[in-house]
Motif scaffolding. Structure first.
Motif, PDB file in Angstrom:
ATOM      1  N   PHE A  82       0.880  -1.181   0.000  1.00  0.00           N
ATOM      2  CA  PHE A  82       0.000   0.000   0.000  1.00  0.00           C
ATOM      3  C   PHE A  82       0.904   1.213   0.000  1.00  0.00           C
ATOM      4  O   PHE A  82       2.112   1.092   0.216  1.00  0.00           O
ATOM      5  N   LEU A 115      -7.723  -0.077   4.919  1.00  0.00           N
ATOM      6  CA  LEU A 115      -7.196  -1.391   4.549  1.00  0.00           C
ATOM      7  C   LEU A 115      -7.841  -2.417   5.468  1.00  0.00           C
ATOM      8  O   LEU A 115      -7.839  -2.244   6.675  1.00  0.00           O
ATOM      9  N   ILE A 155      -3.806  -8.010   3.082  1.00  0.00           N
ATOM     10  CA  ILE A 155      -4.823  -6.992   2.843  1.00  0.00           C
ATOM     11  C   ILE A 155      -5.865  -7.609   1.919  1.00  0.00           C
ATOM     12  O   ILE A 155      -5.557  -7.985   0.785  1.00  0.00           O
ATOM     13  N   GLU A 167      -9.623  -2.963   0.133  1.00  0.00           N
ATOM     14  CA  GLU A 167      -8.990  -1.659   0.248  1.00  0.00           C
ATOM     15  C   GLU A 167      -9.862  -0.632  -0.453  1.00  0.00           C
ATOM     16  O   GLU A 167     -10.372  -0.899  -1.535  1.00  0.00           O
TER      17      GLU A 167
END
Ligand SMILES: Nc1ncnc2c1ncn2[C@@H]1O[C@H](COP(=O)(O)OP(=O)(O)O)[C@@H](O)[C@H]1O
Ligand SMILES: [Mg+2]
Length: 588
Positions: free
Chosen positions: A372, A555, A562, A565
């Motif tokens: 991310f 997230l 993850i 998102e």
């Protein structure tokens, strides 16, 4: 979870013949060479003085006394007096020099060790009980001190005295010397048996004491749990057992000494008897003088007396050696993360996780291919079940750990390229459990004794802590008890928030920072933080989803990955894990 620390092994038996260890110990004195040689010189000279006295006495007996020339006596008496005075003086100087040497060395060692610990890897502290580190810095360093101040010097003194005594005896009359020392082989045999027993018993005692300590620490620090669950009796029973085992082990230890020392005394006396017997025989045959015989009985005393001291010091020295080894092992632990040399964070700020996987040194992977990124002024929220890896992710952002695979990038450089000071100066982390110091509230917010009170107040108003602080008896200067026991959990969290804002961070990491605050106050804080947070980049871990609706991105973590998102609205529309969680919290 907390396995044994791989960095510190207890009680490895230290060997007297470990040359490396000795070199290392001696090198501690490298900065104090002058003092060390001074002490050594004093040792060599002061030990020889007591041996001159029997020679003088022999001269006195075989000269003036035997011949009844009393007018010849004063020079002998003066020489005795001179020896006594200079002996005392030398001994004083020697004690002074060796104490100073020991204290200086230990002072420096402790400072260096403390400094080094500050830079150790977080994982080291996770796995090493604080009590053990305190023992290293406290007791173990102290026993090194006594090694320098008493052990080494006194032991060398005692050994030297024995060597000197043997030389003087053989020099005077080798036949009488052999007679006095005839018991020696027997003595060596018994001494080695004694030492082996004492060594074994000491190891046992140390083990039991360690067990006792950890039991005490555990039951005292968890005292309310022990009481609430009515486990006091169990704990007492356990303690009783260890305690009486320790007593028995001590008793056994003391018993060895009570056999050994009387034995040593009898043997000394026996050797005197042997000396007089042979001496009388030789005296009749005119092979020796009365003076020589008296001098010999004195030498025998000088020879046997240090033996007692040696067997005492050797055990002390052996445990000091073991302590030294533990201290050095700790000192050599490479438990620090690599220190980068970049000192300024990029502007604008940018943090990126690139396929980051991570496992704690002892465990399975807890983050898997996490990617991310977050830019200056953005806010990212992380949600997920307990144990899904949220706190771990936060730890990686602050370089407490490095990824096992993948990279954490700050700007376009890996995070390890930055120096700790650069990162930590501009990052603020509010962890799940707040640590407060036993200092004033203002100190705890500023983390420095030179706080700017008006700024402290300003940030405390932001986080809604001003009200409760001003109601305390001394306001911002109210001292906190250890760990802030005189505050509620929620109040402690507010102080932690204030602390973070006071640092004017570029990146703010919040790990369930408002979990113990009531919903209403949380809302107020959120609102107040809203303004500040516009400029600051934030990553926030939260349980109450209502508080993170406004995050730029959310997230959703699940088992270290993850899974979803997006913004609050995106995620609801996705109708996945997040949507389900949100529904549970809204209607549950
Ligand atoms: N210091 C540690 N050493 C070993 N394992 C740990 C440590 N801290 C956490 N873990 C493990 O890592 C996993 C994720 O923990 P954590 O990141 O604290 O989860 P969360 O904050 O989401 O509740 C858990 O399975 C936990 O047991
Ligand atoms: Mg957590």
């Amino acid at each position: 979870m907390a396995g044994p620390s791989p960095y510190l092994h207890e009680d490895k038996p230290a060997s007297f013949l470990d040359r490396k260890l000795w070199v290392r110990i001696m090198s501690l004195a490298a900065n104090k060479k002058g003092l060390a040689f001074f002490a050594l010189g004093l040792l060599l000279t002061s030990e020889i003085l007591p041996l001159l006295q029997p020679r003088l006495l022999r001269g006195l007996i075989d000269g003036p006394i035997k011949n009844r020339h009393f007018q010849d006596m004063p020079p002998y008496l003066l020489a005795f007096a001179a020896l006594a005075v200079s002996g005392g003086l030398l001994e004083y100087l020697r004690a002074f020099a060796s104490q100073r040497l020991g204290l200086d060395i230990i002072n420096e060692l402790r400072i260096r060790l403390f400094h080094k610990l500050q830079g150790f890897h977080m994982d080291f502290f996770n796995r090493t009980p604080v009590g053990r580190l305190m023992t290293r810095l406290g007791n173990d360093v102290d026993s090194l001190n006594s090694m320098f101040t008493e052990g080494l010097i006194e032991l060398s003194g005692a050994l030297l005295m024995i060597v000197y005594a043997v030389i003087f005896m053989f020099f005077l009359d080798w036949k009488l010397a052999l007679a006095s020392l005839a018991v020696l082989p027997f003595m060596i045999l018994v001494t080695s048996i004694f030492r082996e027993n004492v060594r074994r018993s000491n190891t046992k005692i140390r083990g039991l004491l360690a067990e006792q300590n950890s039991l005490m620490q555990e039951s005292l620090s968890g005292v309310h749990i022990v009481r609430i669950f009515g486990r006091s009796a169990d704990m007492e029973q356990k303690f009783d057992k260890v305690n009486s085992d320790t007593r028995d082990a001590w008793f056994e230890n003391v018993r060895y000494y009570s056999y050994y020392f009387p034995f040593l005394n009898s043997l000394t006396e026996f050797s005197l008897v042997l000396l007089y017997f042979c001496g009388a025989y030789m005296f009749y045959g005119h092979h020796t003088s009365l003076g020589t015989l008296v001098a010999f009985s004195w030498y025998t005393g000088l020879f046997f007396r240090p033996l007692r001291e040696i067997s005492d010091k050797v055990t002390a020295l052996q445990s000091a050696l073991a302590a030294a080894e533990r201290v050095f092992t700790l000192y050599d632990t490479e438990a620090s993360l690599p220190e980068g040399n970049l000192t300024a964070l990029p502007s604008p700020f940018h943090l990126r996780f690139d396929k980051v996987s991570f496992a704690y040194p002892t465990g399975p992977e807890v983050l898997r291919e996490v990617s991310f990124d977050i830019r200056e002024g953005e806010s990212v929220a992380v949600v997920g079940a307990t144990g899904s890896g949220k706190s771990t992710l936060i730890s990686l952002c602050s370089k407490f750990y490095l990824p096992t695979r993948g990279q954490v990038l700050v700007g376009d450089k890996p995070i390890e390229a930055y120096s700790e000071t650069a990162l930590r100066g501009r990052m603020a982390l509010i962890p799940q459990d707040v640590h407060l110091f036993a200092e004033s509230i203002a100190f705890n917010v500023a983390l420095s004794p030179d706080f700017d009170l008006s700024r402290v107040e300003e940030v405390c108003r932001h986080v809604r802590a001003h009200e409760f602080i001003s109601s305390l008896p001394q306001g911002y200067l109210t001292p906190l008890r250890q760990r802030g026991e005189n505050l509620s959990a929620g109040q402690r969290q507010l102080l932690a928030l204030a602390r973070a804002l006071y640092q004017q961070p570029k990146l703010l990491l919040l790990d369930e920072a408002t979990a113990s605050v009531d919903t209403e106050t949380e809302g107020l804080i959120q609102e107040a933080l809203g303004k500040v947070l516009k400029e600051v980049t934030t990553i926030v871990v939260a349980h109450r989803l209502s508080t993170i609706k406004n995050a730029d991105r959310i997230l959703v973590m699940h088992k270290g990955q993850i899974r979803e998102e997006g913004s609050h609205a995106d995620l609801l529309a996705m109708n996945g894990i997040y949507a389900k969680l949100y529904q549970l919290q809204s209607f549950g």
